[in-house]
Design a protein around this motif. Structure first.
Motif, PDB file in Angstrom:
ATOM      1  N   SER A 147       0.805  -1.225   0.000  1.00 35.25           N
ATOM      2  CA  SER A 147       0.000   0.000   0.000  1.00 35.25           C
ATOM      3  C   SER A 147       0.838   1.275   0.000  1.00 35.25           C
ATOM      4  CB  SER A 147      -0.948  -0.002   1.202  1.00 35.25           C
ATOM      5  OG  SER A 147      -1.884  -1.046   1.075  1.00 35.25           O
ATOM      6  N   LEU A 148       1.941   1.275   0.757  1.00 36.17           N
ATOM      7  CA  LEU A 148       2.793   2.464   0.773  1.00 36.17           C
ATOM      8  C   LEU A 148       3.382   2.721  -0.611  1.00 36.17           C
ATOM      9  CD1 LEU A 148       4.787   2.201   4.132  1.00 36.17           C
ATOM     10  CD2 LEU A 148       2.938   3.776   3.592  1.00 36.17           C
ATOM     11  N   SER A 149       3.864   1.660  -1.251  1.00 36.94           N
ATOM     12  CA  SER A 149       4.452   1.806  -2.581  1.00 36.94           C
ATOM     13  C   SER A 149       3.404   2.230  -3.601  1.00 36.94           C
ATOM     14  CB  SER A 149       5.098   0.482  -3.024  1.00 36.94           C
ATOM     15  OG  SER A 149       6.199   0.171  -2.220  1.00 36.94           O
ATOM     16  N   ASP A 217      11.864   7.243  -0.088  1.00 36.45           N
ATOM     17  CA  ASP A 217      10.971   6.147  -0.460  1.00 36.45           C
ATOM     18  C   ASP A 217      10.214   5.686   0.783  1.00 36.45           C
ATOM     19  OD1 ASP A 217      10.811   2.861  -0.562  1.00 36.45           O
ATOM     20  OD2 ASP A 217      10.222   3.836  -2.422  1.00 36.45           O
ATOM     21  N   PRO A 218       8.876   5.690   0.759  1.00 40.47           N
ATOM     22  CA  PRO A 218       8.115   5.367   1.979  1.00 40.47           C
ATOM     23  C   PRO A 218       8.365   3.962   2.508  1.00 40.47           C
ATOM     24  CG  PRO A 218       6.657   5.519   0.064  1.00 40.47           C
ATOM     25  CD  PRO A 218       7.981   6.052  -0.355  1.00 40.47           C
ATOM     26  N   GLU A 219       8.504   2.974   1.616  1.00 36.92           N
ATOM     27  CA  GLU A 219       8.768   1.609   2.075  1.00 36.92           C
ATOM     28  C   GLU A 219      10.108   1.546   2.802  1.00 36.92           C
ATOM     29  OE1 GLU A 219       7.109  -1.214   2.094  1.00 36.92           O
ATOM     30  OE2 GLU A 219       5.326  -0.584   0.995  1.00 36.92           O
ATOM     31  N   GLN A 220      11.118   2.182   2.230  1.00 34.74           N
ATOM     32  CA  GLN A 220      12.449   2.151   2.834  1.00 34.74           C
ATOM     33  C   GLN A 220      12.461   2.910   4.154  1.00 34.74           C
ATOM     34  OE1 GLN A 220      15.573   3.751   0.390  1.00 34.74           O
ATOM     35  NE2 GLN A 220      17.186   3.016   1.724  1.00 34.74           N
ATOM     36  N   VAL A 221      11.806   4.064   4.182  1.00 33.19           N
ATOM     37  CA  VAL A 221      11.757   4.866   5.406  1.00 33.19           C
ATOM     38  C   VAL A 221      11.091   4.081   6.532  1.00 33.19           C
ATOM     39  CG1 VAL A 221      10.639   6.877   6.443  1.00 33.19           C
ATOM     40  CG2 VAL A 221      11.847   7.119   4.273  1.00 33.19           C
ATOM     41  N   LEU A 222       9.980   3.403   6.213  1.00 32.23           N
ATOM     42  CA  LEU A 222       9.282   2.647   7.254  1.00 32.23           C
ATOM     43  C   LEU A 222      10.063   1.403   7.652  1.00 32.23           C
ATOM     44  CD1 LEU A 222       6.857   2.515   9.076  1.00 32.23           C
ATOM     45  CD2 LEU A 222       5.583   1.346   7.261  1.00 32.23           C
ATOM     46  N   ARG A 223      10.746   0.764   6.695  1.00 33.71           N
ATOM     47  CA  ARG A 223      11.602  -0.372   7.041  1.00 33.71           C
ATOM     48  C   ARG A 223      12.678   0.053   8.030  1.00 33.71           C
ATOM     49  NH1 ARG A 223      11.743  -1.837   1.642  1.00 33.71           N
ATOM     50  NH2 ARG A 223      13.859  -1.008   1.418  1.00 33.71           N
ATOM     51  N   GLN A 224      13.282   1.207   7.770  1.00 33.13           N
ATOM     52  CA  GLN A 224      14.326   1.706   8.665  1.00 33.13           C
ATOM     53  C   GLN A 224      13.759   1.991  10.049  1.00 33.13           C
ATOM     54  OE1 GLN A 224      15.690   5.051   6.357  1.00 33.13           O
ATOM     55  NE2 GLN A 224      17.191   3.846   5.222  1.00 33.13           N
ATOM     56  N   ALA A 225      12.536   2.560  10.081  1.00 29.95           N
ATOM     57  CA  ALA A 225      11.898   2.833  11.373  1.00 29.95           C
ATOM     58  C   ALA A 225      11.589   1.531  12.108  1.00 29.95           C
ATOM     59  CB  ALA A 225      10.620   3.645  11.160  1.00 29.95           C
ATOM     60  N   ASN A 226      11.109   0.531  11.373  1.00 30.35           N
ATOM     61  CA  ASN A 226      10.839  -0.778  11.986  1.00 30.35           C
ATOM     62  C   ASN A 226      12.115  -1.368  12.572  1.00 30.35           C
ATOM     63  OD1 ASN A 226       8.148  -0.708  11.237  1.00 30.35           O
ATOM     64  ND2 ASN A 226       8.444  -1.918   9.392  1.00 30.35           N
ATOM     65  N   ASN A 227      13.194  -1.308  11.776  1.00 32.33           N
ATOM     66  CA  ASN A 227      14.460  -1.879  12.225  1.00 32.33           C
ATOM     67  C   ASN A 227      14.987  -1.154  13.463  1.00 32.33           C
ATOM     68  OD1 ASN A 227      14.373  -3.665  10.088  1.00 32.33           O
ATOM     69  ND2 ASN A 227      15.725  -2.464   8.782  1.00 32.33           N
ATOM     70  N   LYS A 228      14.845   0.173  13.469  1.00 28.53           N
ATOM     71  CA  LYS A 228      15.319   0.953  14.619  1.00 28.53           C
ATOM     72  C   LYS A 228      14.522   0.608  15.871  1.00 28.53           C
ATOM     73  CE  LYS A 228      14.450   5.397  14.750  1.00 28.53           C
ATOM     74  NZ  LYS A 228      14.559   6.857  14.458  1.00 28.53           N
TER      75      LYS A 228
END
Length: 266
Positions: A147-149, A217-228
């Motif tokens: 959905s983000l993409s 990129d929203p997917e990448q930004v949220l992945r980074q937030a998840n990982n953090k």
């Protein structure tokens, strides 16, 4: 065979052997276009994960898994006389040459923005050539995208035809506006879950627009937030364990204290 230097033709031959009706692999023989899709998505995410973690030792293997998906689809297409791997190579090669006239065709552009504009114009012409009945620039955006993409792609398409803000402030204002509308729904005497869901969706869509305007990129930004968050929460759990405590034994205030300790150590 461990030291054998395989080539692309070897990979295609291996795929053909796996699909051999008499001596092939039972699992591979059962597969069809639709059944492979979940595996393709999984392999793409594993490539992204390896890059995200900087695990370049594993990246060739992950890319190989993803390439195998393309080879598998190509084999199915060949068996059904639809297309083959050569057609796939032809299609992407033609597309790349057509979309880069400044590299392959002698065209000259004054700026990166002009290159981008030409790219979008070429893509629009390709879409029209594929589907003469297309009625919208949004027609061929896959429904199966995350959905983000998909939100990001929808917004890019609309921006390509001028439906976009030129400045950042109204984009930020829209996020604030959508957050206010969520808050307003929450203050209603009777909360309507459907209305709240709609407003939350609008807020997420507005956030994606902000991310896009900031060239992220929203997917990448949220992945980074998840990982953090995961990294910090695991550190919190370790701190609790070091102190001989369990989650359920601590108040939220105590857990917040551990959380702030973890953040400060970073």
């Amino acid at each position: 065979m461990e030291n054998y230097n395989y080539s692309l033709s070897d990979l295609l031959a291996i795929m053909a052997a796996l699909r051999d009706p008499e001596n092939g692999c039972p699992w591979d023989l059962k597969q069809h276009f639709a059944s492979i899709v979940p595996h393709t998505l999984e392999e793409a995410y594993e490539v992204a994960d390896a890059i995200e973690r900087g695990d370049f030792a594993s990246l060739p293997g992950e890319l190989g898994d993803l390439l195998f998906q393309v080879v598998f689809y190509s084999r199915l297409g060949e068996e059904q006389s639809l297309f083959n791997f050569g057609d796939v190579v032809q299609a992407i090669s033609h597309k790349l040459v057509a979309r880069h006239p400044h590299v392959f065709g002698g065209a000259e552009f004054a700026s990166e923005e002009e290159i981008k504009a030409n790219w979008e114009t070429t893509k629009a012409a390709e879409r029209l050539a594929r589907d003469q009945n297309a009625t919208s620039v949004l027609d061929d955006i896959p429904l199966a995208l995350p959905s983000l993409s998909r939100a990001n792609k929808i917004q890019k398409r609309c921006a390509g035809v001028g439906f976009d803000w030129d400045e950042l402030e109204p984009v930020i204002g829209k996020v604030r506006e959508e957050l206010d509308e969520v808050t307003a729904e929450l203050t209603q005497p009777t909360r309507d879950p459907q209305r709240i869901g709609e407003e939350l969706g609008d807020l997420l869509f507005a956030c994606v627009n902000l991310v896009r305007h900031l060239k992220q990129d929203p997917e990448q930004v949220l992945r980074q937030a998840n990982n953090k968050f995961e990294r910090r929460f695991r550190a919190l759990e370790q701190a609790l364990q070091d102190d001989g405590k369990a989650h359920g034994e601590c108040s939220l205030r105590e857990l917040d204290g551990y959380w702030e300790q973890v953040k400060s150590r970073e």
